[in-house]
Design a protein around this motif. Sequence first.
Motif, mmCIF file in Angstrom:
data_model
loop_
_atom_site.group_PDB
_atom_site.id
_atom_site.type_symbol
_atom_site.label_atom_id
_atom_site.label_comp_id
_atom_site.label_asym_id
_atom_site.label_seq_id
_atom_site.Cartn_x
_atom_site.Cartn_y
_atom_site.Cartn_z
ATOM 1 N N CYS A 26 0.847 -1.187 0.000
ATOM 2 C CA CYS A 26 0.000 0.000 0.000
ATOM 3 C C CYS A 26 0.890 1.248 0.000
ATOM 4 O O CYS A 26 1.926 1.277 0.662
ATOM 5 N N CYS A 29 3.170 2.570 3.089
ATOM 6 C CA CYS A 29 3.526 1.467 3.992
ATOM 7 C C CYS A 29 4.985 1.590 4.427
ATOM 8 O O CYS A 29 5.855 1.958 3.631
ATOM 9 N N CYS A 60 2.438 -9.447 4.470
ATOM 10 C CA CYS A 60 2.849 -8.307 3.650
ATOM 11 C C CYS A 60 4.361 -8.255 3.518
ATOM 12 O O CYS A 60 4.911 -8.135 2.424
ATOM 13 N N ASN A 130 4.544 -4.789 12.849
ATOM 14 C CA ASN A 130 3.539 -3.718 12.716
ATOM 15 C C ASN A 130 2.339 -3.967 13.628
ATOM 16 O O ASN A 130 1.321 -3.310 13.533
ATOM 17 N N GLN A 207 7.503 -1.107 12.196
ATOM 18 C CA GLN A 207 7.050 -0.735 10.853
ATOM 19 C C GLN A 207 5.580 -0.358 10.906
ATOM 20 O O GLN A 207 4.760 -1.117 11.420
ATOM 21 N N CYS A 209 1.911 0.089 9.670
ATOM 22 C CA CYS A 209 0.934 -0.349 8.682
ATOM 23 C C CYS A 209 -0.109 0.747 8.643
ATOM 24 O O CYS A 209 -0.961 0.845 9.534
ATOM 25 N N ASN A 210 0.010 1.613 7.638
ATOM 26 C CA ASN A 210 -0.849 2.802 7.644
ATOM 27 C C ASN A 210 -2.291 2.490 7.300
ATOM 28 O O ASN A 210 -3.152 3.334 7.413
#
Lengths: 351, 612
Positions: A26, A29, A60, A130, A207, A209-210
Motif C-alpha cells: 500500500c 507502507c 505483507c 507492525n 514498521q 501499517c498505515n
Amino acid sequence: MAIITNTDPSTLTKKDFVAEGDVKWCPGCGDYSILSSVQTVLPTLGIPKEKFAFISGIGCSSRFPYYMDTYGFHTIHGRALTVASGVKISNPDLSVWVVTGDGDGLSIGGNHTMHAIRRNMDLKILLFNNRIYGLTKGQYSPTSEQGKVTKTSLMGSIDRPLNPVSFAIASGATFVARTAAHNPKHLQETLRAAAAHKGTAFVEILQNCNIFNDGTFAKYLNKDTKEVENLFLEDGKPLLFDKDSKGIVLESGSHPKLTIEANDGTTNKFITHDPKAEDTTMAYLIGRLGIDEPSMPTVMGVIRSVNHVSYDAAVAQQEAAAIEKKGEGKLESLLFNSSTWTVSDEVKTKK
Amino acid sequence: MSATKEKLSSVTIRFCGDSGDGMQLTGNQFTTTSALFGNDIATYPNFPAEIRAPLGTLAGVSGFQVRFSSNDIFTAGDELDALVAMNPAAMKTNLEDLKQNGILIINEDSFTASNLSKAGFNPEEDILEPYRSKYRVYEMPITKMTLEALKDAPIQSKLKERSKNMFALGVMYFLYNRSLEPTIKWLEGKFGNKPDILAANIKVIKAGYNFGDTCEMIHSTYEVAKADIPPGTYRNITGNEALSIGFVAASKLSNKSLFLGSYPITPATEILQALAKYKHFGVKTFQAEDEIAGIGSAIGASFAGQLALTTTSGPGIALKSEFMNLAMITELPLVIVDVMRGGPSTGLPTKTEQTDLLQVLYGRNGESPIPVLAAKSPSDCFDTAIEACRIAFEYMTPVVILSETQIAIGSEPWLLPNIDDLKKIKTQSHTDPDTFQPYSRNEDLARPWAIPGTPGCEHTLGGLEKSNITGKVNLSAEAHEEMTRIRAQKVANIAKHLPATEIYGKTKGDLLLLGWGSTYGSNKSAVEELLARGYKVAQAHIKHINPLPNDLESILRNYKHVMLPELNSGQLNMILRAKFLIDIKAVNQINTKPFNQSDLVRIAEEIIEGKR
Ligand code: SF4
C-alpha cells in the motif's frame, strides 16, 4: 554461453538490487523504507550479488523477495526459517536473509524462530513488527497491545503481547537489535551490524501499517515525544536519553529493576551498554523498556552481540573431522560391509 | 538316545519374550547363521509400541520371526514351525500363529503365578494342559540352567540371568543343526574387551546346545539344506538400511551432496540414524524441531542445489503436506519417504499397513501431482531410493517413496550390485544468464535448475501461481489453467520412459495377481503355487504408482480376472477402477499382518471358479 564472470562486489550499486516490476505494498507502507534501506546496504557489504538469498514466509513483509534482484524464495506461512536453515547448511557461502513479520515469525512460525535462534544458524532475520495482520486485513497479532480493538477482537484483545526482543534473548540469540522503518539512517546502521555478525542476527524493525494499524509507533516519531521515548544504544556508552538529560540506573534489591534518573554529570551511576556481555540479564531488562514498561523509553540499536560458533560452521567442522578420521566415503565400503558372504557357482563359502 | 534328523525345505521360527529379553538379538543371530550357512532367509521383527512396558505383560512382548529355506522365498512365512516363548505373555500373544503339532519351547522358570496372572491366565490351573496334545511342548528350565552354567562366572548376577536368551538360541541351534561358530565369532567381536562376559555367553550358548541334545525332550532335529541362490556377494539388509544406503549411492551417482531434514518418528527413524553416520560421504543430516522444519530445510537444501531428502511416516506426511505442495509448485527436486505404519492418527506406530496411498497421492490442497513409488521388499528399497532421486532430478519434482513397517524393519539377503553397473544420475545445472528463464521447459517439461551462487541467474521462487517460462507471479485464470495442465503433464511424461511392466507367469490367462509394496512376496508365492497346480495365472507388481505404467491397462485386459490384495480397504483398487473401468477384485486386510500365501491361493481359486 555468456557466463558473467565479473561479479566484483565493489562495482555493485543500489539499483543492482532493485527487481523489475512494481512494488505492490500500500502507498505509505513502512515496508518501502525497509526495502530501500536493504537495497542501500547490500552493495556496501563486499559480497557478490549472486551470493545473496532472501527467504520469506507469508504476509505483507514476505513479498519482499519479489522486489529484490537476488536469489529469493517466497515460501509458506511461518516456515521461512526452516527453508533458510537448509539453504545455509547446504551452502555456507551464501548470505542468507529472512524477512518475516510479527504474525509469520512469532505466531505461526514462533517455534521455528526459537529453534533457528538457539542453533545460532547464520541467518539475518528481519522481523517487521507492525502489531497487526495486514495481508488478511486487520486482525490482532502476537505483538498487538492488550485491549486492541480489531476485526477479531471487537471488545479488545485479551491476549498478552509478546516482546520480540525478549523472545529472541530468551531463545539464546547471539545478536539482537531493534530499529525502525521510520529511521532509515539508524535502520541501515543496524543492518550493517547484523550483516557483520556471524550467527543468527535477529533484528526487530518497527514498521507502520498505515492501513490497518496507523500510528502504532507514532510516539517514536512525534517531535513532542520522540526524545523521551527513544533511547539509542551505543556500545560502551551510558544509557542516556532525552538529549542526555536523563539516564537509566539499576536499582539494587532482590529484584533487579531499572529506573530513570536525571543526568547531573555523575554519569558513572548510569548503566554502561555492553552488548558483548555473555550474561543476558541486562539485555533482557533493557529490551523490556518502553514495550513492557511504557513509562520508560524504548531502546533502539544493537542490544546484544556475542560471538559463538554458528550452526553451519559446526556442521562443516564435523564433516571435515569425519573425513579426516575415516577418509572420504567410498561406495564400495558402504555396500560391502563386514557382514557380507559370498555364494560362488560351485561351493558357497563364508567370508 | 540321540535324536533323529529330518530334512525340511523351509522352516519358520519365532523368538518372543519381554522387550528386555534380547529376542531381537537372538533372532538376528539365528538369521545371520542361517544366511552364512547358505539358506535363503526372510525375517520379520515385531516390537511393542511402548519402549519399557511393565515386565511380563502382554503389552511388553517383543518377537522376531525368521524363515529359512532351501528354496527361493519371498515372505517371512505364514505359520510357525517353532515358537520360543520366554514368558507366559509371550506365549499367549504368539501361540495362534503356531501350526498344529508345531514345537513350543517355553521357559518354565518364568511361568510363575505372578507372570501367569499378568498374562491373564489363572495361576491355579495347569495352563499348558490344553496345548500338550495340540503342539509338541518342550518345557525347559531355561533360567535355572543358565544360572547353573554360570554359577562360578565372575560377572554380576543380573548379567547372568540376562544371558538366558543365549541358552534358548543354543537349544534352537541344536534343534535345527546349526553351527555355533558364527555367533561365537560375533560374541568375540562384541565382547572382545570384556573377557568375562564373552566367556559367560559362550558357556551359556553351548549349555543350551548340549541341553537340547541331552534333555530327552527333543526326539528329532531338522535340517534345511543350502538354497540354490544366484552366485555373488550378499548381505542381510532391512528396508530402512537399504533406503539409507540407496540415498548415499544416489548422491554419489548424481554428484550431489545429500541433505536429510527429518524428525524422529517410528518406523522411519533408523534412516535418520543411519545417514547421521555418513558425514564422511558428505551427507548432512539435520534433526529439525518438527516434521515441518524437516521438509522445509530439505526444500532449502534443494533450492541450494543439493540432493534433498525428508523421511517420515503417515502422521508426518500430514504435517508436511503444505510444504510438499510448495516443492511441487516451485518444481524443486526432493524425495519424501513415508514408511507407512498403522493409522489413523497416532494409530499403531509399530505395526504395518498400506494405508497412506491416497494420502500421498491426494492429501493436499489444489491439484498437486507428485510422483509416487513403492518399494516391494527390504532390498528393493535400494533401487527405489535411486529411482526416486533420478525422477526428482530429471523432472524437477518432489517424489514420494512409500515403504512399510514390514519392509523397513524386515530383512532379507541382498545380492550386492556391481558398483560399475549403477547408472549415473543426470542432474541439471543452468549457468547461462542469457538463456535463463526459471520456468522454461525441456521436452519432458522439466524446468531448469539455477542454484544460488550462479552469477546472472538470480530469480525468486514462490508458492503463488505464476506464468510459464518467466515464473513471474500471475494469478490470472489463463495462467492458472495452463500451469495446472503443465504440472500434470510433466508428471505424466515420466511414464513415457519407464521400462515394460514385468509379468511373472502366463502373459494371458484366467487371473492376474496384481499388487504394490510389501504384498510382492505373498503374491509371488501364491502365483508360484497356483502355476504349479496348473492354473493360468500371472503376477504383476507396480512400483510406479504415479504415474502408472502406460502398459498397465492392456496387461490388466489380458486376464479374465484381476485380483488386487492390499493391506488397506482398497485404495489402489479405487484408483484403477476409476481409471480403467475394470472390475478388479479387492482383497483387503487391515489387521496389521501380511497376507498369508494360503489365503491368497484360496481366494484366487474362488475367483477363477466364479465363486467371488
Ligand atoms: S496492509 Fe499494512 S503492512 Fe500490508 S502493505 Fe498495506 S500498509 Fe503495508
